[in-house]
Design a protein around this motif. Structure first.
Motif, PDB file in Angstrom:
ATOM      1  N   TYR A   1       1.088  -1.459   1.708  1.00  0.00           N
ATOM      2  CA  TYR A   1       2.453  -1.322   1.187  1.00  0.00           C
ATOM      3  C   TYR A   1       2.811  -2.603   0.418  1.00  0.00           C
ATOM      4  CZ  TYR A   1       3.111   2.615   4.424  1.00  0.00           C
ATOM      5  OH  TYR A   1       3.003   3.812   5.108  1.00  0.00           O
ATOM      6  N   ASN A   2       1.913  -3.059  -0.454  1.00  0.00           N
ATOM      7  CA  ASN A   2       2.073  -4.417  -0.986  1.00  0.00           C
ATOM      8  C   ASN A   2       3.392  -4.663  -1.715  1.00  0.00           C
ATOM      9  OD1 ASN A   2       1.608  -3.947  -3.882  1.00  0.00           O
ATOM     10  ND2 ASN A   2      -0.437  -3.339  -3.202  1.00  0.00           N
ATOM     11  N   LYS A   3       3.971  -3.610  -2.287  1.00  0.00           N
ATOM     12  CA  LYS A   3       5.241  -3.802  -3.005  1.00  0.00           C
ATOM     13  C   LYS A   3       6.355  -4.287  -2.074  1.00  0.00           C
ATOM     14  CE  LYS A   3       5.822  -1.026  -7.089  1.00  0.00           C
ATOM     15  NZ  LYS A   3       6.454   0.189  -7.603  1.00  0.00           N
ATOM     16  N   LYS A   4       6.176  -4.045  -0.793  1.00  0.00           N
ATOM     17  CA  LYS A   4       7.207  -4.404   0.179  1.00  0.00           C
ATOM     18  C   LYS A   4       7.063  -5.849   0.658  1.00  0.00           C
ATOM     19  CE  LYS A   4       9.270  -0.419   0.680  1.00  0.00           C
ATOM     20  NZ  LYS A   4      10.669  -0.281   0.283  1.00  0.00           N
TER      21      LYS A   4
END
Lengths: 477, 315
Positions: free
Chosen positions: B159-162
């Motif tokens: 969930y790298n965008k988070k």
């Protein structure tokens, strides 16, 4: 099985392992078996239809080779062409009726496609094969197994590149996998994954929000989103192609390139020389040239009619929707205007320095392509016109609150985290586009570049969208 | 042999960098004071009244205003989109490092059990997966995510965008030696001047909306009740005012409320529902169907504080 899924790489790895362990004479059977398995896992119907269409086309083509030029031969030829054309048309109709691709973009989770994997791609290959055989341009005798391979080869099955007979058939069973091909293949796959997961999939949610949910609230948002969709489509499709070409290389096969920096094109003709090259060259060879040849007595109408019919068929190939036809016909008109201006010797290159004129031509081409793709992306003609109404409403072109009304909708929120992610996406797009030539050169190389590979894997992990696998856009065609 | 060497170098380098990245993100996310979960794990809050739930309490309940009425120190641990498993994990992590509060005030409405509202925010627990309870709940709620987490950095890559923004913010907090978060008591008011139209409210709930009851949500609701009971915490449930015409055509809102009441009555848990206040009838008191605007929110804080004080705390 999406080409960027873990399942695909498990499948590819297993197939390669078996492929390398198999004696040379049997290798092509392993690839064919893997391809049938690949299609069968996706949908058994697809496998059955592929086998039926390939077998019919093969035997019709065989008859063409054995029959002297007469009416019967012509009958065989046209029945073969009709079979494949009808298959494409029927498939397009059953898939979506006379609509655009509303359901693909808007309700992908609930929509059930009439799924026949890769049909419109291999039918074009079949038609090409029949034409080559009819005109005796492809004289080599091939087996049914090789022909199945030609159509079913799994890396390129779902969304191309479309191969012409002389491009793939002579390679079947004769290739040897060399180390530099494995390196090149691996690097291409990595490049494809970066394009798809780091660029296209990061852009997709914002574009979806504007096109499918909120609509553009003002001109600048409409303009920006149209540009972003063009970039998304390019990275999505060329990412797919890179993975396909890379996977094929791992088996020792070279398949046709499909893109050559199209976003740097300086005219629409230049764009089509660089975009979806395999389709363009297929259409040019099998549609445009024959039409132009038949109308050669009247050079002007041969060119104009040739362009219009070719693009009309290209639109029809994408789908029955009126939006696809307008998308395609608009390109035909752009090219006709370009030819007219060229004939009149009107060019900005005559009055401006080369760098500036190239920049302006590039920007103009990119804008025209982006505007035409609004039709491609819109669910209906009404939606496309509403979009243009906002785009060209100069009274509300730039809103007062740029951050809230332009950036926030594209970033899916005005909070710091969403804005940060959006700026990162834009930075990644700009970096990639600015360094595109160099990046492509590095990843197309068959020389092992350890820092590049390590860097790309890290970029993929840090910025790639992993959690939701967006479908490749062109797999719907 | 040279090829093997190259493969080993590539794999080694990738694993090394991913390992470094994972450790850096672990550290930076722990140090980000604005992530409530990290903050309560690293700092002693020891509140008497802990507020939990999704955006409704996060944006509306002010510990400062409630303290005026109840005399209890309070902390708002609510977060937008939180569902019961989130609340359970945040409560668990809070209790791991803090003295149990006397009261936990939790927002519960029919939306709380309906999968169309709120989600499980797996990404929040990336830095806390070494905790066995966190690990178990995340595995239960998001097995796809957990499949990846054994590989270095994948717990952040998935969930790298988070994470990136929060990691950079964590770095900023370390470099600036920041001692307290932006919202000190956890209350994150979001009073926007959103344009309010009847249609906007209607669009939040389809016509004749029927709420669903997700068994998993209900399971974690019971887990929260159980946890509070084990720690001798008085759990108090409430539903704040909602715009009355929003639910006017709902088929089963009352049914879900009754079902919830039946559960909490068994455990002697009070459940306050503010569905008869005058403010519920005017659209202008709301910014969404269930979130009050600033002024009406202040009124509600006073009302709730007084009710808590009179009916529970002072009793």
């Amino acid at each position: 099985m999406s080409l960027n899924s873990l399942a695909y790489f498990a499948f590819l790895g297993t197939s390669l392992l078996v492929y390398f362990l198999t004696p040379k004479n049997y290798k092509k059977y392993i690839v064919l078996l893997a391809s049938f398995l690949f299609i069968g896992i996706g949908s058994l119907d697809s496998l059955v239809v592929l086998i039926i269409l390939s077998t019919s086309t093969y035997f019709i083509a065989k008859k063409l080779s054995n029959t002297p030029i007469n009416r019967v031969r012509k009958l065989h030829y046209f029945s073969g062409l009709a079979l494949n054309c009808l298959a494409i048309l029927l498939f397009k109709y059953l898939e979506n009726g006379f609509e655009g691709y509303e359901t693909f973009f808007k309700e992908s989770s609930t929509h059930h496609f009439f799924l026949l994997l890769g049909l419109s791609f291999y039918c074009l290959q079949n038609i090409g094969f029949l034409i080559e055989k009819y005109f005796n341009r492809f004289k080599e005798e091939i087996s049914l197994i090789d022909f199945f391979f030609f159509n079913a080869f799994f890396p390129k099955l779902i969304a191309g590149p479309i191969c012409q007979p002389h491009e793939l058939l002579p390679q079947i069973g004769r290739v040897e996998v060399k180390k530099d091909q494995i390196i090149a293949g691996f690097q291409r796959i990595l490049l494809g994954l970066v394009k798809k997961m780091v660029i296209a999939d990061r852009i997709a949610p914002g574009v979806h929000e504007i096109f499918d949910i909120d609509g553009p609230g003002n001109g600048i948002t409409a303009l920006f989103t149209a540009f972003l969709f063009t970039i998304q489509l390019y990275f999505d499709f060329s990412g797919y192609t890179d993975i396909a070409i890379g996977s094929a290389k791992l088996f020792g096969y070279n398949i046709k390139e499909n893109f050559n920096l199209p976003l740097r094109a300086t005219s629409i003709r230049d764009f089509w020389r660089k975009w979806h090259i395999s389709l363009t060259s297929w259409l040019t060879k099998y549609i445009y040239y024959p039409i132009s040849f038949h109308l050669r007595d009247n050079p002007v109408s041969s060119v104009i009619l040739g362009i219009l019919i070719t693009f009309f068929l290209s639109g029809l190939w994408h789908g029955f929707g009126i939006t696809f036809l307008i998308y395609a016909i608009s390109h035909a008109l752009f090219i006709i205007i370009e030819l007219y201006l060229e004939k009149r010797n009107w060019s900005i290159a005559r009055i401006l320095p080369p760098t500036i004129s190239r920049f302006i031509s590039g920007l103009l081409t990119f804008s025209l392509v982006s505007f035409s793709l609004v039709f491609f992306r819109s669910a209906s003609l009404h939606e496309a016109f509403s979009y243009f109404a906002v785009l060209f409403d100069l009274t509300h072109f730039i809103p007062k609150d740029f951050l809230y009304e332009v950036i926030a909708p594209l970033a899916l929120g005005g909070d710091q985290e969403s804005l940060f992610n959006f700026y990162v996406t834009i930075a990644l797009v700009l970096i990639f586009l600015l360094l595109e030539k160099r990046i492509e050169r590095l990843f197309h190389s068959s020389e092992l570049k350890i820092p590049i590979i390590v860097g790309a894997i890290l970029v993929l992990f840090i910025f790639g969208i992993v959690e939701s696998t967006e479908q490749f856009i062109y797999t719907q065609f | 042999l040279k090829d093997v060497k190259h493969i080993v170098i590539i794999l080694g380098a990738v694993l090394f960098f991913l390992f470094i990245l994972e450790k850096s993100y672990d550290y930076l996310l722990h140090e980000n004071l604005n992530i409530k979960t990290s903050y309560v794990v690293n700092h002693k809050i020891d509140a008497d009244l802990l507020i939990v739930g999704p955006c409704v309490p996060d944006w509306m309940l002010s510990p400062e205003l409630l303290k005026k009425e109840t005399n209890l120190s309070a902390y708002n641990l609510a977060k937008p989109h939180f569902s019961f498993p989130d609340i359970y994990l945040n409560l668990h992590l809070y209790l791991r490092e803090n003295t149990p509060p006397k009261n936990v005030l939790m927002f519960v409405s029919p939306e709380s059990f309906d999968l169309n509202y709120n989600i499980f925010n797996s990404y929040l627990y990336g830095p806390f997966l070494s905790d066995s309870i966190v690990n178990k709940v995340v595995l239960d709620m998001d097995p796809d995510y957990m499949k990846w987490t054994s590989f270095p950095f994948m717990k952040y890559a998935y969930y790298n965008k988070k994470y990136h923004f929060n990691a950079i913010q964590g770095l900023k907090h370390i470099l600036k030696n920041k001692k307290s978060p932006y919202f000190i008591d956890g209350f994150e008011p979001q009073f926007n001047n959103w344009k309010i139209t009847p249609d906007a409210f209607k669009s939040e709930y389809p016509k004749n909306y029927s709420f669903s009851w997700d068994p998993k949500r209900a399971f974690y609701f019971l887990k929260i009740i159980q946890l509070c009971s084990e720690k001798d915490i008085q759990l108090i449930l409430y539903e704040s005012p909602f715009y009355s015409s929003t639910y006017s055509d709902s088929q089963n809102r009352q049914k879900i409320i009754n079902k919830t009441k039946k559960i909490v009555e068994k455990h002697a848990i009070p459940y306050f529902i503010f569905d008869t206040l005058d403010m519920s009838h005017s659209m202008h008191n709301f910014q969404t169907s269930i979130n009050l605007r600033e002024q009406s929110s202040i009124e509600f804080n006073k009302l709730l504080g007084k009710l808590l004080s009179d009916s529970i705390i002072n009793k």
